[in-house]
Scaffold this motif. Structure first.
Motif, short mmCIF file in Angstrom:
data_model
loop_
_atom_site.label_atom_id
_atom_site.label_comp_id
_atom_site.label_asym_id
_atom_site.label_seq_id
_atom_site.Cartn_x
_atom_site.Cartn_y
_atom_site.Cartn_z
N LYS A 15 1.16 -1.07 -0.05
CA LYS A 15 -0.18 0.18 0.00
C LYS A 15 1.01 1.29 -0.32
O LYS A 15 2.12 1.83 0.32
CB LYS A 15 -0.95 0.28 1.00
N ILE A 16 0.53 2.40 -1.36
CA ILE A 16 1.61 3.18 -1.02
C ILE A 16 0.04 4.65 -1.24
O ILE A 16 -0.29 4.42 -2.53
CB ILE A 16 2.46 3.30 -2.13
N VAL A 17 1.07 5.41 -0.35
CA VAL A 17 -0.10 6.48 -0.19
C VAL A 17 0.50 8.12 0.03
O VAL A 17 1.86 8.15 0.50
CB VAL A 17 -1.10 7.06 1.50
N VAL A 18 0.79 9.02 -0.83
CA VAL A 18 1.29 10.33 -0.24
C VAL A 18 0.22 11.26 -0.02
O VAL A 18 -0.91 11.54 -0.21
CB VAL A 18 0.97 10.65 -2.39
N LEU A 19 0.65 11.72 0.88
CA LEU A 19 0.28 13.00 1.58
C LEU A 19 1.05 14.18 1.68
O LEU A 19 2.55 14.38 1.30
CB LEU A 19 1.27 12.45 3.34
N ASP A 20 0.77 15.12 1.19
CA ASP A 20 1.00 16.32 0.64
C ASP A 20 0.78 17.66 1.24
O ASP A 20 -0.95 18.06 1.77
CB ASP A 20 -0.15 16.56 -0.18
N ALA A 21 1.86 18.19 2.78
CA ALA A 21 0.79 19.54 3.10
C ALA A 21 1.19 20.90 2.67
O ALA A 21 2.21 20.72 1.82
CB ALA A 21 2.28 19.34 4.48
N LYS B 207 0.26 26.80 6.76
CA LYS B 207 1.96 25.97 6.50
C LYS B 207 2.33 24.99 7.42
O LYS B 207 2.83 24.05 7.29
CB LYS B 207 2.87 26.86 5.47
N ALA B 208 2.18 26.18 8.80
CA ALA B 208 2.89 25.21 10.08
C ALA B 208 1.67 24.29 10.01
O ALA B 208 2.54 23.21 10.98
CB ALA B 208 3.17 26.44 10.82
N ILE B 209 0.67 24.66 10.61
CA ILE B 209 -0.53 23.90 10.74
C ILE B 209 0.15 22.39 9.69
O ILE B 209 -0.39 21.76 10.60
CB ILE B 209 -1.49 23.90 11.36
N ASN B 210 -0.17 22.73 8.51
CA ASN B 210 -0.99 21.10 7.04
C ASN B 210 0.58 20.72 7.96
O ASN B 210 0.40 19.15 7.52
CB ASN B 210 -0.28 21.90 5.81
N PHE B 211 2.19 21.30 7.83
CA PHE B 211 3.31 20.52 7.83
C PHE B 211 2.59 19.19 9.37
O PHE B 211 3.89 18.31 9.26
CB PHE B 211 4.33 21.22 7.86
N ILE C 281 0.24 16.55 8.72
CA ILE C 281 1.09 15.33 8.22
C ILE C 281 3.01 14.75 8.43
O ILE C 281 2.84 13.70 7.92
CB ILE C 281 1.12 15.74 7.26
N ASN C 282 3.65 15.82 8.82
CA ASN C 282 5.14 14.90 8.20
C ASN C 282 4.90 15.20 9.67
O ASN C 282 6.11 14.73 10.25
CB ASN C 282 6.01 16.51 7.40
N GLN C 283 4.25 15.32 10.98
CA GLN C 283 4.98 15.27 12.59
C GLN C 283 3.85 14.20 12.87
O GLN C 283 4.26 13.70 13.47
CB GLN C 283 4.82 16.43 13.49
N TYR C 284 2.43 14.22 13.61
CA TYR C 284 1.49 13.82 13.52
C TYR C 284 0.94 12.27 12.87
O TYR C 284 1.31 11.48 13.66
CB TYR C 284 0.39 14.75 14.08
N ALA C 285 1.29 12.63 11.67
CA ALA C 285 0.64 11.46 11.34
C ALA C 285 1.43 10.83 10.83
O ALA C 285 1.55 9.12 11.35
CB ALA C 285 0.24 11.51 10.06
N LYS C 286 3.34 10.46 10.30
CA LYS C 286 3.87 9.80 10.68
C LYS C 286 4.29 9.45 11.68
O LYS C 286 4.46 8.28 11.19
CB LYS C 286 5.72 10.69 10.69
N GLN C 287 4.11 9.30 13.13
CA GLN C 287 4.27 8.72 13.96
C GLN C 287 3.31 7.60 13.82
O GLN C 287 3.60 6.04 14.12
CB GLN C 287 3.27 8.79 15.23
N TYR C 288 2.59 7.29 13.17
CA TYR C 288 1.54 6.08 13.28
C TYR C 288 2.42 5.27 12.04
O TYR C 288 1.87 3.90 11.53
CB TYR C 288 0.02 6.58 12.59
N PHE C 289 2.25 5.90 10.89
CA PHE C 289 2.97 4.44 9.59
C PHE C 289 4.14 4.70 9.38
O PHE C 289 4.16 3.43 9.09
CB PHE C 289 2.90 6.45 8.23
N ASP C 290 4.98 5.13 10.61
CA ASP C 290 6.08 4.35 10.95
C ASP C 290 5.37 2.80 11.16
O ASP C 290 5.24 2.84 11.90
CB ASP C 290 7.32 5.68 12.00
N ASN C 291 6.98 2.30 10.62
CA ASN C 291 6.61 0.52 10.67
C ASN C 291 5.31 0.14 10.62
O ASN C 291 5.08 -0.79 11.29
CB ASN C 291 7.14 0.46 12.44
#
Length: 213
Positions: free
Chosen positions: A31-37, A54-58, A61-71
């Protein structure tokens, strides 16, 4: 390893040997997903009280959501990993480069009237083909809006069509989520409260991206 194009990789260790497989992303990841902040760099997006979209978006996407996708069993590619302005056409084309299954662009809305509030999700009729898994941009938009409203309690402003570059010129099911209005006091509070930001990571992972199945 340095490759001329984006590649996926997997590895395994047997005895004292390391075996590495390098191939196109779709041959490595299920499964491959692109997340765009949205926005970034010299493009701050909407602002209020010193808080920039831009800071909220980042963060979402790049901090909070990333915690779930790692591993996890979902491979995520991010259109931007720093505070940089990325060309809109480049963002849209990125999905095809990484063999993505779907594309989600996260934004914060704004209006001249502070009373306007709520969540809307956009897709393009130009990019609405049904995939082999039964997913289309419209279906993704409908599901995303439903789950977001349930989890976040924002006003439902509907699924809308628009020729935004990142969805109109995409090659996979793609949506642009306008999460809430930074110009509305209630929505602004949701966007800047830590507990609400953390709720977003659960939405992105458990609800939106389960559509990859």
């Amino acid at each position: 390893f340095v490759t001329k194009k984006i590649q996926g990789f997997s590895y395994e260790i047997q005895d004292s040997y390391l075996f590495v497989t390098i191939a196109s992303p779709s041959k490595i990841y299920d499964k491959i997903v692109v997340l765009d902040a949205g926005h970034g760099g010299v493009d701050p997006g909407a602002t209020r009280k010193g808080v920039q979209e831009k800071a909220i978006n980042f963060a979402v996407i790049n901090q909070y959501a990333k915690q779930y996708f790692d591993n996890s069993d979902i491979k995520v590619y991010y259109t931007r990993t720093t505070d940089t302005k990325i060309d809109l056409y480049e963002r849209a084309a990125f999905a095809e480069k990484v063999d993505a299954d779907l594309f989600i662009s996260f934004h914060v809305n704004a209006n001249n009237s502070s009373s306007v509030r709520g969540t809307s999700v956009y897709y393009s009729t130009n990019n609405n083909k049904v995939t082999d898994t039964g997913l289309s941009s419209k279906i993704l938009a409908q599901k995303a809006l439903e789950k977001f409203i349930q989890a976040w309690g924002t006003r439902n402003m509907g699924v809308l069509t628009q020729k935004f570059v990142v969805v109109h010129h995409n090659t996979v099911p793609a949506i642009l989520l306008e999460s809430a209005f930074i110009t509305n006091s209630d929505d602004f509070a949701k966007l800047t409260r830590n507990r609400n930001e953390k709720a977003l990571q659960k939405i992105l992972y458990y609800e939106f991206l389960s559509l990859c199945d």
